[in-house]
Design a protein around this motif. Structure first.
Motif, short mmCIF file in Angstrom:
data_model
loop_
_atom_site.label_atom_id
_atom_site.label_comp_id
_atom_site.label_asym_id
_atom_site.label_seq_id
_atom_site.Cartn_x
_atom_site.Cartn_y
_atom_site.Cartn_z
N TYR A 108 -6.18 -3.07 -5.73
CA TYR A 108 -5.04 -3.54 -6.42
C TYR A 108 -4.22 -4.31 -5.38
O TYR A 108 -3.58 -5.33 -5.42
N VAL A 109 -3.99 -3.58 -4.30
CA VAL A 109 -3.13 -4.27 -3.22
C VAL A 109 -3.74 -5.76 -2.97
O VAL A 109 -2.91 -6.63 -2.70
N ALA A 110 -4.96 -5.80 -2.62
CA ALA A 110 -5.57 -7.10 -2.35
C ALA A 110 -5.14 -8.13 -3.50
O ALA A 110 -4.82 -9.27 -2.99
N SER A 111 -5.40 -7.62 -4.54
CA SER A 111 -5.26 -8.54 -5.70
C SER A 111 -3.98 -9.21 -5.89
O SER A 111 -3.83 -10.37 -6.01
N LEU A 112 -3.17 -8.37 -5.43
CA LEU A 112 -1.53 -8.79 -5.47
C LEU A 112 -1.30 -9.81 -4.53
O LEU A 112 -0.37 -10.80 -4.62
N HIS A 113 -2.33 -10.22 -3.59
CA HIS A 113 -1.93 -11.12 -2.38
C HIS A 113 -2.69 -12.45 -2.75
O HIS A 113 -2.48 -13.38 -2.11
N LEU A 114 -3.74 -12.43 -3.61
CA LEU A 114 -4.60 -13.55 -3.63
C LEU A 114 -3.83 -14.82 -4.17
O LEU A 114 -4.14 -15.89 -3.89
N THR A 120 0.64 -1.25 0.09
CA THR A 120 -0.05 0.06 0.03
C THR A 120 0.79 1.14 -0.03
O THR A 120 0.70 2.37 -0.65
N GLN A 121 1.79 1.15 0.90
CA GLN A 121 2.88 2.50 1.06
C GLN A 121 3.62 2.65 -0.63
O GLN A 121 3.59 3.68 -0.98
N ALA A 122 3.97 1.44 -0.97
CA ALA A 122 4.57 1.66 -2.35
C ALA A 122 3.56 2.29 -3.53
O ALA A 122 4.00 3.12 -4.17
N LEU A 123 2.58 1.76 -3.49
CA LEU A 123 1.58 2.53 -4.38
C LEU A 123 1.15 3.71 -4.29
O LEU A 123 0.90 4.63 -4.91
N ALA A 124 1.02 4.07 -2.85
CA ALA A 124 0.65 5.44 -2.27
C ALA A 124 1.87 6.40 -2.79
O ALA A 124 1.58 7.61 -3.47
N LEU A 125 3.20 5.91 -2.69
CA LEU A 125 4.15 7.00 -3.56
C LEU A 125 4.16 6.95 -4.79
O LEU A 125 4.34 7.93 -5.39
N ILE A 126 3.96 5.80 -5.64
CA ILE A 126 3.70 5.92 -6.97
C ILE A 126 2.48 6.71 -7.39
O ILE A 126 2.77 7.67 -8.48
N GLU A 127 1.53 6.74 -6.78
CA GLU A 127 0.47 7.35 -6.90
C GLU A 127 0.69 8.94 -6.89
O GLU A 127 0.48 9.86 -7.62
N MET A 128 1.12 9.35 -5.60
CA MET A 128 1.34 10.85 -5.53
C MET A 128 2.42 11.30 -6.38
O MET A 128 2.47 12.52 -7.07
N GLY A 130 -13.23 -2.87 -11.49
CA GLY A 130 -13.50 -2.15 -10.16
C GLY A 130 -13.40 -0.68 -10.32
O GLY A 130 -13.46 -0.20 -11.59
N PRO A 131 -13.59 0.13 -9.65
CA PRO A 131 -13.99 -0.24 -8.27
C PRO A 131 -15.08 -0.70 -7.98
O PRO A 131 -16.34 -0.68 -8.58
N PHE A 132 -15.13 -1.85 -6.89
CA PHE A 132 -16.44 -2.79 -6.89
C PHE A 132 -17.36 -2.03 -5.80
O PHE A 132 -18.51 -2.56 -5.76
N LYS A 133 -16.94 -1.25 -4.81
CA LYS A 133 -17.90 -0.92 -3.83
C LYS A 133 -17.83 0.62 -3.75
O LYS A 133 -16.84 1.38 -4.09
N PRO A 134 -18.90 1.47 -3.10
CA PRO A 134 -18.95 2.77 -3.08
C PRO A 134 -17.86 3.11 -1.84
O PRO A 134 -17.24 2.30 -1.30
#
Lengths: 467, 526
Positions: free
Chosen positions: A428-434, A398-406, A458-462
């Protein structure tokens, strides 16, 4: 030496290989060290530990599939090319996997520790050996702590544009002492409750001039890291310290947030009788419906066998409560800060402290009654247990993706405020762990996607969905 | 139409409650002769099986066991020779001469009153709300149009609103779900109620009309379940609609329609979305399904859960509740999911996440709870093993492709009420429950306590909207303020003898919180 290696675990307890060193008395600041390649821009306890540290990192990599996967997927794009990251987190094998992932994604980093005791010296050595400027060792003094941060923040020719912080110390240091540098930061990623709290306060007073990402309250951190890491480590922490039998024990869990839920579930599974204390009626009602009596500490202080605090509050268990506890009661804290148990009130003349084992103290009343205090009221899983690498993988990803996003967000996308992760990133983070579970996700058909008004990806939820 | 199917789902549950009452000796056992022949407005089944069903009902009503007739089609108030006449045509009057209502038969009011009293025992929060707020009368001046299922639990809510000072006009949101005796009891108490079980479509809208536009009645609040009252008023009485200061909507469908209105700029009234409040999502959806999945499966099929391989499609709140209950009974539970976050939760909770394809030929029981359509399709059901049980815990009945089973090559056999065997040419049979409709409303019950949480939320939402300062709520769809969610929860703690801890001043300051809440930030997920 082989004995040490075979018992070497991923725990951060005080049995760290690199503790026992005759160089202990000399501060690493005073020593001039260099890596095998002549690299010198670092400061660790002892560069010789690098090989062992490297093996620790390799073990952690096995259990952190998401980051490894991220490396593979993104290594062509190098989404962090041009990123200059100041990192201030716990320096552990798992953090090292994150750091090296960021480097592989194109970033330049300078790293220090957010805690004076949590650094795994061998891991820091391995990173230094790999050419990463790291300034951290276990047992830093207070001055050393800030010196390390300074070395990461303000070094000749270094122009940081991102901060990855755990607790907010690096952020506030830079804000206070290097405001010009701070203004050039494109984004802060903050992981902990405390750091986020401080950011919100800054934002309220209008002083936050940089966008910040609150990773602590992302779905993945809250619902996975907090919940499952505590569920995994509460039993382990109690067993390793006290060897207590759980079945039939009366356990009081103070607080029914994610940590409390995890602890209560694990203990219930072992046949303990769990009661919960809560200030929040919604969490209290959840506890009731999950089958736990909700009581106040006063109700059970004299009958419970084990007390676990995880409220985020201070002085939850006070001297008065501990006066009433029965002989042999175990008291431990699973909350972030060490103010939940009023430990200082136990340091009075009428009580005797006996150290029984590492991290285990008996406190003896005048009438002979004793309670067992673990880790002096500090966070149990970091002191006496381990945090499963897999769970940390979720957070680190999550941290890595947050950095990439920002870093890659278009100009003006993020303003000077504190943001939560976009839901697609959480997903996306969750899917990488499945894949680790050999889990097979179902895909929506076109017809179903239309019916639900969702995109297949996705996103799948509000936004307000609570999971 | 959706309502019809939903109505069928309500049928069994509501009837069963009444039958249960009858079996407790509160009313004489003998029932009029007309009883066994009358249709219950249920789904169409072969004639043979209807007789079979009633025959079974008869034999069950002879037993003294407590689980007597909970899945039969017998509602006391069905058996009426006046059934042929629409209540619209009848002029009825209460003991006090009140006649502004329309129910099946006012004579049932005593039984209805007892049903309501039973429900009151398990709905402590609303009773508590009555006591606490009776002095203030926070709904004094409120004129509420209510359109919900008319059940004993809803009656407790309706009477609570009145005790808090409101005037109401009430109708049913579903043509089959009304408990006639409860409606009668409300009418007897002087409440303008227009609802009966088995309304025709015209009658349904007539009842709504009577609640919305009646001589000098000027409603200012709507409590809706499904959005029909809201849209009726919007469409046929737009002037009246403009004077509404707030809508409280409970269901997924109704909320969806409100959001659509809002998107097109047509929502001229503030609305409160109760469906997505913490209390509804985390308690109603989760715990009511956890309570009713085992019950629903047992009552219909009597299967043994231990060791069964069960596939739960969807791991939202409903899926979580079902999985937990089944796991607790020793079933081997698998989960399917489209959302990686929910999938990861399922993994960490110890369930294999698979696709339906992978396990369709080995699993014993299939439960759908996705909110999606056509999750279990005909090709998948072709592959299921002999004796597989298929049931739906989701809101709508489109999750299982039931229509695809009505082909000429398959034979349907009605075994019990709500239980059908579908037989393939090679003799393989699957067991379909409630024809794919919502299992807990058809074959089980929803615990009053859980409904108490939801009703309480609705009551507080109404109070909030009514008393909010002008301009506080704009033309948008709102979620409940957190303090209200917390208040609802706190009203239910005494039932568990739960003792909440209070923050000290110092602790409150440390945490930056008010001692009286709210205790968590808006995005906290519980």
């Amino acid at each position: 030496m082989n004995n040490y290696l075979s018992h070497f675990t991923l725990s951060k307890n005080s049995g760290s290989y690199s503790d026992s060193d005759s160089d202990d008395d000399v501060s690493p600041r005073e020593r001039d060290q260099e890596s095998s390649k002549g690299f010198k821009d670092f400061c660790v306890k002892n560069i010789r530990y690098a090989t062992i540290g490297r093996r620790e990192i390799e073990i952690a990599e096995q259990e952190m599939p998401a980051l490894i996967s991220l490396r593979k997927r993104a290594s062509q794009d190098k989404p962090l090319k041009g990123a200059h990251i100041v990192g201030c987190t716990h320096l552990t094998a798992q953090a090292a996997v994150l750091i090296e992932t960021l480097v592989m994604l194109g970033a330049k980093v300078r790293w220090c520790a957010c805690n004076i005791f949590s650094t795994q010296n061998e891991v820091a050595a391995a990173l230094a050996e790999n050419g990463v400027p790291v300034y951290a060792w276990k047992g830093e003094g207070e001055q050393d702590f800030w010196w390390c941060i300074e070395k990461c923040v303000a070094e000749d020719g270094w122009k940081p544009n991102l901060i990855l912080d755990d607790g907010g110390d690096a952020t506030h240091f830079m804000l206070k002492y290097h405001p010009a540098v701070f203004k050039k930061i494109g984004g802060i990623v903050e992981e902990s409750v405390t750091g986020v709290h401080r950011l919100y306060q800054l934002s309220k007073t209008g002083k936050l001039c940089v966008p910040a990402m609150n990773v602590n309250d992302s779905v993945t951190k809250q619902k996975f890291d907090n919940l499952y890491s505590c569920r995994e480590s509460i039993l382990d922490g109690l067993k390793r310290t006290t060897d207590v039998m759980f079945g039939g024990k009366s356990v009081s869990v103070c607080g029914y947030g994610e940590v409390g839920k995890g602890c209560a579930a694990a203990l219930k599974g072992m046949g303990a009788i769990v009661t919960v204390t809560e200030i929040d009626p919604i969490c209290a009602l959840q506890a009731c419906m999950d089958g736990f009596r909700v009581q106040t500490i006063e109700d059970i202080a004299d009958t419970a066998d084990v007390f676990i605090t995880c409220t985020g509050n201070r002085n939850v268990i006070t001297r008065k409560h501990m006066d009433k506890m029965k002989n042999g009661a175990v008291v431990a804290n699973m909350g972030h800060s060490n103010t939940e148990i009023e430990v200082s009130s136990l340091k009075t003349k009428d009580l005797v402290w006996e150290k029984v084992r590492s991290q285990v103290d008996h406190i003896i009343w005048q009438d002979g009654k004793r309670i067992v205090l673990l880790a002096e009221g500090r966070l149990l899983n970091y002191s006496c247990s381990s945090v499963p690498s897999f769970v940390l993988s979720v957070t680190a990803c999550t941290q890595a993706l947050a950095l990439i996003e920002m870093f890659n967000a278009p100009e003006g996308r993020y303003k000077q405020d504190v943001y939560l992760l976009p839901k697609k990133m959480d997903e996306y983070v969750a899917s990488l762990h499945l894949p680790q579970f050999n889990a097979h996700l179902t895909e929506l058909s076109d017809d179903q996607a239309k019916y639900l008004g969702l995109q297949k990806s996705g996103p799948f939820k509000p936004a307000y969905y609570r999971y």
